[in-house]
Design a protein around this motif. Structure first.
Motif, PDB file in Angstrom:
ATOM      1  N   VAL A 272      36.741  24.690  22.114  1.00 19.39           N
ATOM      2  CA  VAL A 272      36.177  23.600  22.922  1.00 19.39           C
ATOM      3  C   VAL A 272      35.539  24.158  24.194  1.00 19.39           C
ATOM      4  O   VAL A 272      34.444  23.735  24.594  1.00 19.39           O
ATOM      5  N   ALA A 273      36.201  25.124  24.829  1.00 15.56           N
ATOM      6  CA  ALA A 273      35.674  25.707  26.062  1.00 15.56           C
ATOM      7  C   ALA A 273      34.357  26.437  25.815  1.00 15.56           C
ATOM      8  O   ALA A 273      33.400  26.318  26.593  1.00 15.56           O
ATOM      9  N   VAL A 274      34.286  27.194  24.709  1.00 16.67           N
ATOM     10  CA  VAL A 274      33.048  27.907  24.370  1.00 16.67           C
ATOM     11  C   VAL A 274      31.930  26.914  24.073  1.00 16.67           C
ATOM     12  O   VAL A 274      30.772  27.094  24.499  1.00 16.67           O
ATOM     13  N   LYS A 275      32.258  25.857  23.353  1.00 18.10           N
ATOM     14  CA  LYS A 275      31.265  24.842  23.008  1.00 18.10           C
ATOM     15  C   LYS A 275      30.716  24.151  24.257  1.00 18.10           C
ATOM     16  O   LYS A 275      29.515  23.836  24.340  1.00 18.10           O
ATOM     17  N   ASP A 276      31.596  23.932  25.254  1.00 23.75           N
ATOM     18  CA  ASP A 276      31.181  23.220  26.473  1.00 23.75           C
ATOM     19  C   ASP A 276      30.167  24.008  27.303  1.00 23.75           C
ATOM     20  O   ASP A 276      29.344  23.404  28.005  1.00 23.75           O
ATOM     21  N   ILE A 277      30.235  25.331  27.256  1.00 23.47           N
ATOM     22  CA  ILE A 277      29.332  26.123  28.107  1.00 23.47           C
ATOM     23  C   ILE A 277      28.266  26.864  27.302  1.00 23.47           C
ATOM     24  O   ILE A 277      27.501  27.629  27.887  1.00 23.47           O
ATOM     25  N   TRP A 278      28.219  26.644  25.996  1.00 24.01           N
ATOM     26  CA  TRP A 278      27.264  27.384  25.174  1.00 24.01           C
ATOM     27  C   TRP A 278      25.819  27.155  25.618  1.00 24.01           C
ATOM     28  O   TRP A 278      24.994  28.073  25.587  1.00 24.01           O
ATOM     29  N   HIS A 279      25.506  25.937  26.055  1.00 23.91           N
ATOM     30  CA  HIS A 279      24.128  25.632  26.462  1.00 23.91           C
ATOM     31  C   HIS A 279      23.751  26.345  27.773  1.00 23.91           C
ATOM     32  O   HIS A 279      22.570  26.411  28.143  1.00 23.91           O
ATOM     33  N   LEU A 280      24.752  26.889  28.489  1.00 19.16           N
ATOM     34  CA  LEU A 280      24.487  27.615  29.738  1.00 19.16           C
ATOM     35  C   LEU A 280      24.614  29.131  29.565  1.00 19.16           C
ATOM     36  O   LEU A 280      24.653  29.866  30.555  1.00 19.16           O
ATOM     37  N   ARG A 281      24.637  29.578  28.301  1.00 20.81           N
ATOM     38  CA  ARG A 281      24.925  30.982  28.038  1.00 20.81           C
ATOM     39  C   ARG A 281      23.922  31.930  28.698  1.00 20.81           C
ATOM     40  O   ARG A 281      24.285  33.014  29.147  1.00 20.81           O
ATOM     41  N   LYS A 282      22.666  31.535  28.797  1.00 18.50           N
ATOM     42  CA  LYS A 282      21.655  32.406  29.386  1.00 18.50           C
ATOM     43  C   LYS A 282      21.882  32.617  30.881  1.00 18.50           C
ATOM     44  O   LYS A 282      21.450  33.622  31.452  1.00 18.50           O
ATOM     45  N   ASP A 283      22.552  31.658  31.522  1.00 15.52           N
ATOM     46  CA  ASP A 283      22.859  31.789  32.950  1.00 15.52           C
ATOM     47  C   ASP A 283      24.139  32.594  33.191  1.00 15.52           C
ATOM     48  O   ASP A 283      24.381  33.054  34.314  1.00 15.52           O
ATOM     49  N   LEU A 284      24.915  32.751  32.141  1.00 18.20           N
ATOM     50  CA  LEU A 284      26.205  33.419  32.282  1.00 18.20           C
ATOM     51  C   LEU A 284      26.187  34.867  31.809  1.00 18.20           C
ATOM     52  O   LEU A 284      26.901  35.713  32.342  1.00 18.20           O
ATOM     53  N   LEU A 285      25.363  35.160  30.800  1.00 22.08           N
ATOM     54  CA  LEU A 285      25.348  36.497  30.201  1.00 22.08           C
ATOM     55  C   LEU A 285      24.652  37.504  31.106  1.00 22.08           C
ATOM     56  O   LEU A 285      23.681  37.167  31.787  1.00 22.08           O
ATOM     57  N   PRO A 286      25.125  38.745  31.145  1.00 22.20           N
ATOM     58  CA  PRO A 286      24.394  39.793  31.876  1.00 22.20           C
ATOM     59  C   PRO A 286      23.060  40.080  31.188  1.00 22.20           C
ATOM     60  O   PRO A 286      22.892  39.810  29.986  1.00 22.20           O
ATOM     61  N   ASN A 287      22.110  40.621  31.913  1.00 21.08           N
ATOM     62  CA  ASN A 287      20.750  40.803  31.404  1.00 21.08           C
ATOM     63  C   ASN A 287      20.690  41.652  30.131  1.00 21.08           C
ATOM     64  O   ASN A 287      19.860  41.402  29.249  1.00 21.08           O
ATOM     65  N   TYR A 288      21.562  42.645  30.014  1.00 19.16           N
ATOM     66  CA  TYR A 288      21.486  43.534  28.860  1.00 19.16           C
ATOM     67  C   TYR A 288      22.000  42.902  27.566  1.00 19.16           C
ATOM     68  O   TYR A 288      21.909  43.491  26.497  1.00 19.16           O
ATOM     69  N   LEU A 289      22.502  41.663  27.647  1.00  9.90           N
ATOM     70  CA  LEU A 289      22.946  40.967  26.434  1.00  9.90           C
ATOM     71  C   LEU A 289      22.046  39.797  26.049  1.00  9.90           C
ATOM     72  O   LEU A 289      22.181  39.239  24.958  1.00  9.90           O
ATOM     73  N   LEU A 290      21.117  39.437  26.923  1.00 12.09           N
ATOM     74  CA  LEU A 290      20.313  38.236  26.697  1.00 12.09           C
ATOM     75  C   LEU A 290      19.469  38.306  25.429  1.00 12.09           C
ATOM     76  O   LEU A 290      19.229  37.285  24.764  1.00 12.09           O
ATOM     77  N   ASP A 291      18.959  39.481  25.066  1.00 11.81           N
ATOM     78  CA  ASP A 291      18.064  39.608  23.919  1.00 11.81           C
ATOM     79  C   ASP A 291      18.795  39.731  22.589  1.00 11.81           C
ATOM     80  O   ASP A 291      18.151  39.817  21.539  1.00 11.81           O
ATOM     81  N   ASN A 292      20.086  39.738  22.611  1.00  9.36           N
ATOM     82  CA  ASN A 292      20.846  39.870  21.359  1.00  9.36           C
ATOM     83  C   ASN A 292      20.688  38.590  20.522  1.00  9.36           C
ATOM     84  O   ASN A 292      20.916  37.490  21.033  1.00  9.36           O
ATOM     85  N   PRO A 293      20.313  38.705  19.241  1.00 12.77           N
ATOM     86  CA  PRO A 293      20.068  37.525  18.417  1.00 12.77           C
ATOM     87  C   PRO A 293      21.291  36.643  18.193  1.00 12.77           C
ATOM     88  O   PRO A 293      21.149  35.479  17.797  1.00 12.77           O
ATOM     89  N   VAL A 294      22.478  37.157  18.411  1.00 11.88           N
ATOM     90  CA  VAL A 294      23.689  36.366  18.176  1.00 11.88           C
ATOM     91  C   VAL A 294      23.772  35.164  19.118  1.00 11.88           C
ATOM     92  O   VAL A 294      24.432  34.166  18.805  1.00 11.88           O
ATOM     93  N   TYR A 295      23.066  35.259  20.251  1.00 11.75           N
ATOM     94  CA  TYR A 295      23.081  34.150  21.206  1.00 11.75           C
ATOM     95  C   TYR A 295      21.889  33.193  21.020  1.00 11.75           C
ATOM     96  O   TYR A 295      21.707  32.281  21.822  1.00 11.75           O
ATOM     97  N   ALA A 296      21.100  33.398  19.995  1.00 11.35           N
ATOM     98  CA  ALA A 296      19.905  32.576  19.783  1.00 11.35           C
ATOM     99  C   ALA A 296      20.214  31.252  19.090  1.00 11.35           C
ATOM    100  O   ALA A 296      19.376  30.349  19.101  1.00 11.35           O
ATOM    101  N   THR A 297      21.369  31.126  18.475  1.00  9.02           N
ATOM    102  CA  THR A 297      21.716  29.899  17.743  1.00  9.02           C
ATOM    103  C   THR A 297      22.008  28.762  18.703  1.00  9.02           C
ATOM    104  O   THR A 297      22.407  28.961  19.857  1.00  9.02           O
ATOM    105  N   GLU A 298      21.799  27.546  18.215  1.00  7.02           N
ATOM    106  CA  GLU A 298      22.036  26.365  19.034  1.00  7.02           C
ATOM    107  C   GLU A 298      23.520  26.043  19.208  1.00  7.02           C
ATOM    108  O   GLU A 298      23.927  25.401  20.158  1.00  7.02           O
ATOM    109  N   LYS A 299      24.326  26.483  18.237  1.00 12.63           N
ATOM    110  CA  LYS A 299      25.761  26.230  18.287  1.00 12.63           C
ATOM    111  C   LYS A 299      26.519  27.551  18.198  1.00 12.63           C
ATOM    112  O   LYS A 299      26.052  28.484  17.536  1.00 12.63           O
ATOM    113  N   PRO A 300      27.661  27.668  18.844  1.00 16.85           N
ATOM    114  CA  PRO A 300      28.416  28.923  18.816  1.00 16.85           C
ATOM    115  C   PRO A 300      29.029  29.192  17.428  1.00 16.85           C
ATOM    116  O   PRO A 300      29.263  28.289  16.659  1.00 16.85           O
TER     117      PRO A 300
END
Length: 300
Positions: A272-300
């Motif tokens: 539930v906690a991961v689902k609540d902040i998934w839409h803010l993942r780009k603001d939370l992740l460090p820059n070197y992880l932003l381009d990883n395709p695993v974070y491209a999905t709409e749902k965790p």
């Protein structure tokens, strides 16, 4: 001595005697020991540690009488009522509460294997609560469990509340109430950011994760705390979310089940906690992880 020699005398400090080594005659049998009376009660008990006290046990700075009280024991002399009266008049209710509380603190500290600095901080905090007479109507074990929890967090060595309750065999609801009471008497410890980082490091050590994953999780945890996304949530939930988000790209073998097992939270809480902040993942992740395709999905 009988042998009339003067260079054969030996002093036996253990027996308090002066004995002739040749004829074995005891010249003096009531020798006063002139050696030092110093005894060592320091934490680092060694020959070089300096903590001199003449007699008795170590001082107890947290007791009202510094631990120098006298207890009269009835050995069947028929004066039980007199002994009982002396006990009542020589120790007030506050001292009795302190004594009982300190005993429980020592017992729980042994179970939880807490360091001495947390034990001392807990005793000082408990003494403040007793002085304000806030123990009335509360379970002593629950209050002590809350005191240990708050003191550990204050000393930047936090303990999991659920684990603490399980090991001390106390009631979660009652301990939760006592934590709110105890926090009123505690001095301000480390910041929320520092506490979350320490808990995350403990979790990473338990799971034996690689350094790259640990650093990425710390970056995510800092961003979550600064944005105040989980107000009121357990620090262990925040640590678990940060670690899981980082593990998606760095170590996919680190599943939610493995994380919650060490963090003492449920899989449902983490999901539930991961689902609540998934839409803010780009603001939370460090820059070197932003381009990883695993974070491209709409749902965790």
């Amino acid at each position: 001595p009988n042998c009339r020699r003067i260079n054969t005398l030996r002093t036996d400090h253990a027996r308090g005697e002066i004995v002739c080594k040749e004829c074995r005659v005891v010249v003096e049998d009531r020798l006063v020991d002139q050696t030092s009376e110093w005894r060592n009660f320091s934490a680092e008990a060694s020959s070089h540690a300096s903590d001199p006290n003449r007699v008795g046990g170590p001082r107890d700075e947290y007791a009202s009488d510094s631990g120098f009280n006298t207890t009269i024991i009835n050995r069947g002399t028929g004066h039980a009522s007199l002994v009982k009266t002396i006990h009542k008049t020589s120790q007030d209710a506050g001292d009795k509460s302190l004594s009982k509380g300190f005993m429980v603190i020592n017992d729980f500290s042994g179970i939880l294997k807490l360091p001495i600095d947390i034990v001392n901080a807990s005793r000082e905090l408990f003494r403040r609560i007793v002085k304000k007479k806030k123990l009335k109507g509360r379970n002593l074990e629950s209050v002590v469990a809350a005191v240990l929890y708050v003191s550990a967090k204050q000393m930047n060595n936090p303990r999991n509340l659920k684990e603490l309750i399980a090991k001390t065999n106390t009631v979660k609801k009652e301990v939760g109430r006592c934590v709110r009471l105890v926090k009123q008497f505690s001095t301000s410890g480390g910041s929320t950011l520092e506490s979350n980082e320490i808990i995350l490091e403990h979790l990473c050590n338990k799971l034996d994760v690689e350094q790259k994953l640990k650093l990425a999780a710390l970056d995510i945890s800092k961003n979550i705390t600064r944005k105040e996304l989980f107000g009121g949530k357990s620090p262990y939930t925040i640590a678990s979310v940060a670690l899981y988000l980082a593990a998606l790209a760095i170590d996919p073998t680190l599943t939610q089940e493995k994380i919650v097992d060490r963090a003492n939270i449920t899989v449902g809480t983490l999901r539930v906690a991961v689902k609540d902040i998934w839409h803010l993942r780009k603001d939370l992740l460090p820059n070197y992880l932003l381009d990883n395709p695993v974070y491209a999905t709409e749902k965790p």
